[in-house]
Write a protein that holds these residues in place. Structure first.
Motif, PDB file in Angstrom:
ATOM      1  N   MET A  50      23.147 -17.093  20.435  1.00 52.05           N
ATOM      2  CA  MET A  50      23.786 -16.135  21.268  1.00 52.05           C
ATOM      3  C   MET A  50      23.826 -14.971  20.328  1.00 52.05           C
ATOM      4  SD  MET A  50      27.502 -15.707  23.119  1.00 52.05           S
ATOM      5  CE  MET A  50      27.874 -14.402  24.016  1.00 52.05           C
ATOM      6  N   HIS A  51      23.128 -13.785  20.966  1.00 52.19           N
ATOM      7  CA  HIS A  51      23.167 -12.369  20.185  1.00 52.19           C
ATOM      8  C   HIS A  51      24.245 -11.795  20.195  1.00 52.19           C
ATOM      9  CE1 HIS A  51      18.934 -13.363  19.565  1.00 52.19           C
ATOM     10  NE2 HIS A  51      18.827 -13.564  20.885  1.00 52.19           N
ATOM     11  N   THR A  52      24.630 -11.254  19.307  1.00 53.61           N
ATOM     12  CA  THR A  52      25.834 -10.174  19.329  1.00 53.61           C
ATOM     13  C   THR A  52      25.314  -8.857  19.765  1.00 53.61           C
ATOM     14  OG1 THR A  52      26.756 -11.373  17.407  1.00 53.61           O
ATOM     15  CG2 THR A  52      27.506  -9.145  17.942  1.00 53.61           C
ATOM     16  N   LYS A  53      25.951  -8.338  20.760  1.00 55.44           N
ATOM     17  CA  LYS A  53      25.634  -6.797  21.316  1.00 55.44           C
ATOM     18  C   LYS A  53      26.150  -5.726  20.401  1.00 55.44           C
ATOM     19  CE  LYS A  53      25.021  -8.082  25.928  1.00 55.44           C
ATOM     20  NZ  LYS A  53      24.922  -7.781  27.047  1.00 55.44           N
ATOM     21  N   GLN A  69      18.890  -8.611  11.095  1.00 56.21           N
ATOM     22  CA  GLN A  69      19.906  -8.684  10.320  1.00 56.21           C
ATOM     23  C   GLN A  69      19.450  -9.870   9.156  1.00 56.21           C
ATOM     24  OE1 GLN A  69      22.530  -6.485  11.746  1.00 56.21           O
ATOM     25  NE2 GLN A  69      23.522  -8.132  10.377  1.00 56.21           N
ATOM     26  N   ALA A  70      19.909  -9.763   7.938  1.00 50.08           N
ATOM     27  CA  ALA A  70      19.450 -10.520   6.590  1.00 50.08           C
ATOM     28  C   ALA A  70      19.901 -11.953   7.100  1.00 50.08           C
ATOM     29  CB  ALA A  70      20.060 -10.074   5.471  1.00 50.08           C
ATOM     30  N   ARG A  71      19.337 -13.048   6.647  1.00 45.78           N
ATOM     31  CA  ARG A  71      19.503 -14.302   6.818  1.00 45.78           C
ATOM     32  C   ARG A  71      20.912 -14.560   6.279  1.00 45.78           C
ATOM     33  NH1 ARG A  71      15.691 -18.549   7.875  1.00 45.78           N
ATOM     34  NH2 ARG A  71      13.591 -17.663   8.040  1.00 45.78           N
ATOM     35  N   ALA A  89      17.051 -15.175  11.227  1.00 47.67           N
ATOM     36  CA  ALA A  89      17.687 -13.781  11.446  1.00 47.67           C
ATOM     37  C   ALA A  89      17.463 -13.241  13.063  1.00 47.67           C
ATOM     38  CB  ALA A  89      17.238 -12.646  10.535  1.00 47.67           C
ATOM     39  N   PRO A  90      18.441 -12.753  13.793  1.00 48.18           N
ATOM     40  CA  PRO A  90      18.132 -12.413  14.891  1.00 48.18           C
ATOM     41  C   PRO A  90      17.270 -10.812  14.818  1.00 48.18           C
ATOM     42  CG  PRO A  90      20.252 -11.881  14.376  1.00 48.18           C
ATOM     43  CD  PRO A  90      19.757 -12.649  13.217  1.00 48.18           C
TER      44      PRO A  90
END
Length: 213
Positions: A1-4, A52-54, A61-62
């Motif tokens: 799930m991606h963070t908005k 985003q960094a791993r 990373a997303p």
């Protein structure tokens, strides 16, 4: 799930870029290139990817992507197109965040919100050294890097890296106070495009809820 990215005011109110053409600056130090960029770029448009960094767990990373346009000072449209649609838009006085999935617009006064945020570097005034300490940071990945450290102690970011090439910012590396790193890469930008007077006027989408903060 991606963070908005309601943290875009944190993770870069966005942020986006691009640069001026002042002859042959390809081999100039990063700081010289960047100061020339700031002095000569009043507006720009282009595309970005945000990664985003791993995490320590090693999960992929997303990646987010989209487009931007800005006009100094304090006017910009930062549009996330993938993996979800969201728009951050500022008209110089008010910041609008439109979440398409929720059909909701959040507004807040821009005021000093740019301040020492990454957005100030791209969208703010030319007086960067009032809010940041700038320094050379060496060569990496084919780019000349400089670091921008916020002078204020209560900012979300502890350091911002800016990768320069041929007089233009090609990347930004945002390190926050929680040890997380966000990488922005810029492509397809145009320098000082002609922008209409109404380019940054936000129109509330039909039926959208408006929340004032």
């Amino acid at each position: 799930m991606h963070t908005k990215p309601h943290t875009v005011l944190t993770t870069l109110i966005a942020a986006a870029t691009l640069a001026l053409s002042l002859g042959s600056v390809a081999h100039a130090a990063a700081l010289d290139q960047f100061k020339s960029f700031v002095a000569g770029t009043k507006s720009a448009r282009g595309e970005f990817t945000q990664t985003q960094a791993r995490s320590a767990s090693g999960k992929p990373a997303p990646v987010s992507s989209g487009s931007f346009v800005f006009a100094r000072p304090g006017k910009f449209i930062w549009t996330y197109q993938k993996p979800y649609e969201q728009v951050l838009q500022a008209d110089g006085e008010t910041l609008y965040i439109f979440d398409k999935d929720l059909n909701q617009v959040t507004t807040r006064k821009l005021g000093n919100a740019l301040g020492s945020s990454p957005a100030a570097i791209l969208f703010g005034s030319n007086d960067l050294e009032k809010n940041f300490t700038l320094a050379e940071a060496g060569n990496r990945d084919g780019l000349e890097w400089l670091s921008a450290t916020p002078k204020a102690k209560d900012t979300t970011f502890e350091q911002i890296g800016i990768g320069m090439k041929d007089g233009a910012p090609q990347a930004m590396e945002l390190k926050d106070n929680f040890g997380r790193t966000t990488l922005l890469k810029f492509t397809s930008f145009q320098r000082n495009p002609a922008l209409g007077a109404q380019a940054f006027q936000f129109v509330v989408p039909k039926g959208a809820d408006v929340v004032n903060q």
